[in-house]
Design an enzyme around this catalytic site. Sequence first.
Site, PDB file in Angstrom:
ATOM      1  N   VAL B 167       0.838  -1.197   0.000  1.00 49.14           N
ATOM      2  CA  VAL B 167       0.000   0.000   0.000  1.00 49.14           C
ATOM      3  C   VAL B 167       0.882   1.260   0.000  1.00 49.14           C
ATOM      4  O   VAL B 167       0.623   2.218  -0.724  1.00 49.14           O
ATOM      5  CB  VAL B 167      -0.954  -0.005   1.221  1.00 49.14           C
ATOM      6  CG1 VAL B 167      -1.737   1.291   1.301  1.00 49.14           C
ATOM      7  CG2 VAL B 167      -1.900  -1.202   1.138  1.00 49.14           C
ATOM      8  N   HIS B 168       1.947   1.227   0.803  1.00 45.50           N
ATOM      9  CA  HIS B 168       2.891   2.349   0.907  1.00 45.50           C
ATOM     10  C   HIS B 168       3.500   2.662  -0.469  1.00 45.50           C
ATOM     11  O   HIS B 168       3.504   3.812  -0.919  1.00 45.50           O
ATOM     12  CB  HIS B 168       3.975   1.944   1.911  1.00 45.50           C
ATOM     13  CG  HIS B 168       5.091   2.911   2.103  1.00 45.50           C
ATOM     14  ND1 HIS B 168       4.934   4.157   2.658  1.00 45.50           N
ATOM     15  CD2 HIS B 168       6.425   2.795   1.852  1.00 45.50           C
ATOM     16  CE1 HIS B 168       6.111   4.773   2.720  1.00 45.50           C
ATOM     17  NE2 HIS B 168       7.032   3.964   2.233  1.00 45.50           N
TER      18      HIS B 168
END
Lengths: 300, 206
Positions: B167-168
């Site tokens: 996600v990062h």
Amino acid sequence: MPLQSLDILRRSATTTPSTQVRAPVEVAKLIDVTTCIGCKACQVACSEWNDIREEVGECVGVYDNPRDLSANAWTVMRFNETEENGKLEWLIRKDGCMHCADPGCLKSCPSPGAIIQYKNGIVDFNEENCIGCGYCVTGCPFNVPRISKQDNKAYKCSLCSDRVAVGQEPACVKTCPTGAIQFGSKEDMKEVAAGRVAELKTRGYDQAGLYDPQGVGGTHVMYVLHHADKPGLYSGLPANPTISPLVSLWKGVAKPLATLVLAGVALGSLFHYVTTGPNEVAKEIEDEIEAEDREKEDAQ
Amino acid sequence: MIRDPKDLKRYTASERANHWVVGMCFILLALSGLAFFHPAFFPLTQFFGGPVWARILHPFIGILMAVSFVSIFLRFRKLNLMTATDVEWLKRSREMVTGDDHNMPEQGKYNGGQKMLFWVLAIGMLLMTVSGILIWRAYFHFDITLVRLGAVVHAGMAAVMIALIFVHVYAAIWVKGTIRAMWYGTVTRAWAKQHHRAWYRQVTGK
Ligand code: HEM
Ligand code: SF4
């Protein structure tokens, strides 16, 4: 082992069926603790046949020697003194791999084919494929596998899979001078055990019984015990061994599920990008900043 | 890309280098760790010179990452303290995800999501390091129950951390103009004004 390789029930870290068209009979080794005299001939035979030598240790005041299993000692006699029914009893147990029907070692192993379970019940380590992580030690409910300091591979009793494959009994069985260790089909061994247990009961050992723990699906090394109600007396033989719930949690369905979730997150990101498009800096904000810059230049 | 002297400095060279060390270690750890996680990933060991090398190298890379992460943690922890605006931002993060971020509350150097990630990763790093040492059989011999617990925590937390890092990384790709902050440390003023307006005001005085 070209022919034995057709008899593989399970293989570590393998998700497809192993080669198992043949159906050899399920074998077992029966260790009659009540007949064992602790002579350690089986230890010597094991060392001879498998050609492994534990370093000569020191006498520490007990008969246990070597004091523990190791990469070079796949079976050891454990001696325990206890008082039962007002009498001193010297309980001697030949310790080593139990060849579980549901082996925690195999369940834990991350390396394909480093641990195999033959259809005859033998659980064998294939050191060539071992990576030395020690997960088998974490998984075993009997504290059996040992990692060698020499090569970082895991070792344990093979139930002489090489001898059994050619119709011979394990080396320890062959050597035992009192007949305390017997080998045959699991069915036959249970029958032999039942006879011996009945005999022990007539001699006052009311709690005599067979140790074939069902928590690990039964084992292919079984004990006849005079005190089957208290296996702990025999140098800590576990009463109800099972694969630890922590190990089942670690190696259970959570991992394939987590794998799917990871794939979902990766694919979800991709589809988020293609459906909502990139998050670009808004044209109006860029224009605002440009306008500010122009104002500043004009003022100068 | 022409770099404008009016671009805003977001990270110093040493902050960037620190982040890259942690990031590269993490990727290597995820690849080698997943190889032991499930047989489907076992072939990943080939990136490390075979399965035995993967087993040997993984924990050492882990220690390097843990040490580098401590440094990141000390540098950025103050900037990641949660405020009421962050909570508000998190409550409305759905709007952000659908691509409509015009009405989101003004954010400082980091938004609520980034701060959450920071703290979850910090806890994760601690758990991964402790559990990793518990299961490091080559050098340690802990009580069997601790080792089993360590195995569960290490595998479970690894999955959580890898998902968070996906996600990062995706967030950095999705929000255009972000990745350069980790390459050469600057962002455009427009980027800052749109995504971190409070920080933009603070550094530009506007
Ligand atoms: C922080 C220090 C870390 C240490 C000391 C460490 C240590 C270990 C050790 C000793 C193992 C067993 C295999 C081997 O002996 O090489 C292992 C497995 C593993 N590690 Fe780490 N590790 C660390 C960080 C990480 C991180 C950050 C990740 C995730 C990206 C990770 C993911 C994994 C995975 C998925 C496994 C396999 C777990 C399983 O078999 O269920 N590790 N680690
Ligand atoms: S006793 Fe331990 S090493 Fe032997 S089969 Fe069972 S789990 Fe594996």
